[in-house]
Design a protein around this motif. Structure first.
Motif, mmCIF file in Angstrom:
data_model
loop_
_atom_site.group_PDB
_atom_site.id
_atom_site.type_symbol
_atom_site.label_atom_id
_atom_site.label_comp_id
_atom_site.label_asym_id
_atom_site.label_seq_id
_atom_site.Cartn_x
_atom_site.Cartn_y
_atom_site.Cartn_z
ATOM 1 N N GLY A 85 0.816 -1.201 0.000
ATOM 2 C CA GLY A 85 0.000 0.000 0.000
ATOM 3 C C GLY A 85 0.851 1.253 0.000
ATOM 4 N N SER A 86 2.137 1.097 0.331
ATOM 5 C CA SER A 86 3.043 2.253 0.347
ATOM 6 C C SER A 86 3.715 2.482 -1.005
ATOM 7 C CB SER A 86 4.108 2.061 1.429
ATOM 8 O OG SER A 86 4.872 0.886 1.185
ATOM 9 N N GLN A 87 3.471 1.601 -1.957
ATOM 10 C CA GLN A 87 4.134 1.683 -3.262
ATOM 11 C C GLN A 87 3.622 2.856 -4.091
ATOM 12 O OE1 GLN A 87 1.947 -0.747 -2.424
ATOM 13 N NE2 GLN A 87 0.344 -0.730 -3.978
ATOM 14 N N LEU A 128 2.008 -2.048 -10.809
ATOM 15 C CA LEU A 128 2.731 -1.953 -9.545
ATOM 16 C C LEU A 128 1.810 -2.234 -8.360
ATOM 17 C CD1 LEU A 128 5.324 -1.264 -7.970
ATOM 18 C CD2 LEU A 128 4.656 1.149 -8.094
ATOM 19 N N ASP A 129 0.548 -1.869 -8.461
ATOM 20 C CA ASP A 129 -0.392 -2.072 -7.369
ATOM 21 C C ASP A 129 -0.809 -3.528 -7.206
ATOM 22 O OD1 ASP A 129 -0.387 0.565 -6.628
ATOM 23 O OD2 ASP A 129 -2.257 1.085 -7.658
ATOM 24 N N GLN A 130 -0.534 -4.366 -8.194
ATOM 25 C CA GLN A 130 -0.855 -5.784 -8.056
ATOM 26 C C GLN A 130 0.028 -6.411 -6.983
ATOM 27 O OE1 GLN A 130 -0.974 -7.994 -11.793
ATOM 28 N NE2 GLN A 130 -1.475 -6.108 -12.889
ATOM 29 N N THR A 131 -0.574 -7.232 -6.140
ATOM 30 C CA THR A 131 0.138 -7.847 -5.014
ATOM 31 C C THR A 131 1.430 -8.524 -5.447
ATOM 32 O OG1 THR A 131 -1.928 -8.181 -3.811
ATOM 33 C CG2 THR A 131 -0.061 -9.568 -3.183
ATOM 34 N N ALA A 363 11.799 3.131 3.621
ATOM 35 C CA ALA A 363 10.737 2.659 2.778
ATOM 36 C C ALA A 363 10.219 3.700 1.826
ATOM 37 C CB ALA A 363 9.598 2.252 3.682
ATOM 38 N N PRO A 364 9.426 3.226 0.846
ATOM 39 C CA PRO A 364 8.632 4.204 0.085
ATOM 40 C C PRO A 364 7.529 4.753 0.967
ATOM 41 C CG PRO A 364 8.045 1.960 -0.554
ATOM 42 C CD PRO A 364 9.230 1.850 0.350
#
Length: 388
Positions: A85-87, A128-131, A363-364
């Motif tokens: 979720g931080s990506q 990118l949002d794909q697990t 982290a991002p």
């Protein structure tokens, strides 16, 4: 897959530093976190503790209190790693000028079989949002950011007394702590992400952050949402608290229909705000059960080491005592709620007038430092996001 000895030895230089650092033993003995904590009186409890007045603290099995005068807490650090979720597209771009960070992404490319850095830098966002992509991307970016921290504040790593990670970030923390080799850890995360992706595709589900007040009925809302789904014959109906973030803020996970029910009926239960998360599954619920055994089998093939620093589990906030406990507990994390607020209370617990370590979020994004501000503003005042 072949790796040269040089690359394997360099694949995570931070861990090697920790192994060689003679100061670490003294720091851990003087740390205000981990097994050497057991507040036994009101004076020894953190003054913003969530536990009620008169609570019996000696039942909380955190071990014996030790002399903390050897090292000033302000000269130590705590390092934290985020979860999914931080990506965001473009993350890791600032790290590419550091050779060791580039090496990590190159190793990840060989382990994963695709160019992870390309996805981090250019996306597209829906990919990118794909697990299956988000979890490795966040983990490698987090670990690569440690090299930036090493350049800007080398003592932060050498004086680290504890680490933790939110969900996925717990594996990142275990890699940092020397328990899991970098390349095998990335492969383990890939398997975890693939299996959680498969579980997500079986049942339409998701997660939402819910803000509420003292007059709200969040528990009742989740119960009613699940009952509503069951009455309509929705398979594997689910709605429960998956993440405990900070006072009056939780993440609920469950069937999409259950989340829609909460959206439509939030006023009935006096919920202040509901915000959907950019994930495509009900993580940390029984809907992820099919991912547990494949992850457990993959973990069993890795030779784990005892952590060289305290690693707090987000299941209960306590530290991992040894590798054997990691084998047993880490797979459970996939279906157990993340008790992050409780973890922060344990990690930062100390007497009222004692100072706090510096906190670094590697982290991002800045999700963890933002949560820390809501839980413990004094500890947050010395928190830094490494990526910025």
């Amino acid at each position: 897959m072949m790796f040269t000895n040089r690359v394997i030895l360099r694949n995570f230089s931070v861990t090697n530093k920790l192994r060689c650092n003679n100061k670490l033993k003294d720091l851990l003995e003087s740390a205000a976190t981990g097994l050497d904590q057991q507040p036994v009186s009101k004076e020894n409890t953190w003054y913003t503790s969530p536990y009620p007045e008169g609570a019996v603290f000696d039942k909380r099995d955190q071990g014996k209190k030790v002399d903390r005068l050897k090292v000033d807490p302000r000269d130590t650090s705590i390092i934290m790693f985020p979860g999914q979720g931080s990506q965001y597209v473009g993350m890791a771009e600032k790290l590419m000028k550091i050779p060791e960070s580039r090496d990590m992404f190159q190793i990840a490319k060989e382990v994963l079989g695709y160019d992870l850095l390309e996805i981090c830098l250019k996306g597209p966002k829906h990919k990118l949002d794909q697990t299956v992509y988000a979890q490795p991307a966040i983990a490698v970016t987090s670990l690569a950011s440690l090299e930036r921290l090493k350049e800007s504040r080398p003592n932060a790593i050498e004086t680290c007394v504890a680490t933790s990670g939110f969900s996925l970030g717990e594996i990142t923390a275990l890699i940092f702590a020397g328990s899991i080799p970098f390349d095998e850890g990335i492969k383990l995360i890939q398997i975890r992400a693939e299996e959680m992706q498969k579980a997500s595709e079986r049942y339409p589900s998701g997660m939402a952050t819910i803000f509420y007040g003292p007059d709200s009925s969040l528990g009742e809302a989740c119960t009613k949402a699940k009952e509503w789904c069951i009455e309509r014959g929705i398979e594997n109906a689910e709605c429960q608290i998956a993440n405990y973030l900070f006072p009056h803020c939780k993440v609920v996970a469950g069937s999409l229909e259950a989340l829609n029910f909460l959206d439509k009926n939030k006023q009935q239960f006096k919920l202040r705000k509901i915000k959907r998360l950019p994930v495509n599954g009900a993580f940390h619920t029984k809907l992820m059960a099919s991912a547990v055994e494949p992850f457990r089998k993959a973990l069993s093939k890795i030779r784990l080491n005892d952590p060289f620093i305290y690693v707090h589990s987000c299941i209960d906030g306590k530290i991992y005592k040894n590798a054997e406990q990691i084998y047993k507990q880490l797979p459970k994390q996939i279906i157990k709620p993340v008790r992050w607020e409780q973890l922060l209370h344990i990690m930062y617990e100390r007497s009222k007038n004692e100072h706090f370590p510096k906190t670094f979020e590697c982290a991002p994004g800045n999700s963890l430092t933002s949560i820390l501000k809501e839980v413990n503003a004094k500890a947050w005042s010395s928190a830094i996001n490494v990526e910025k």
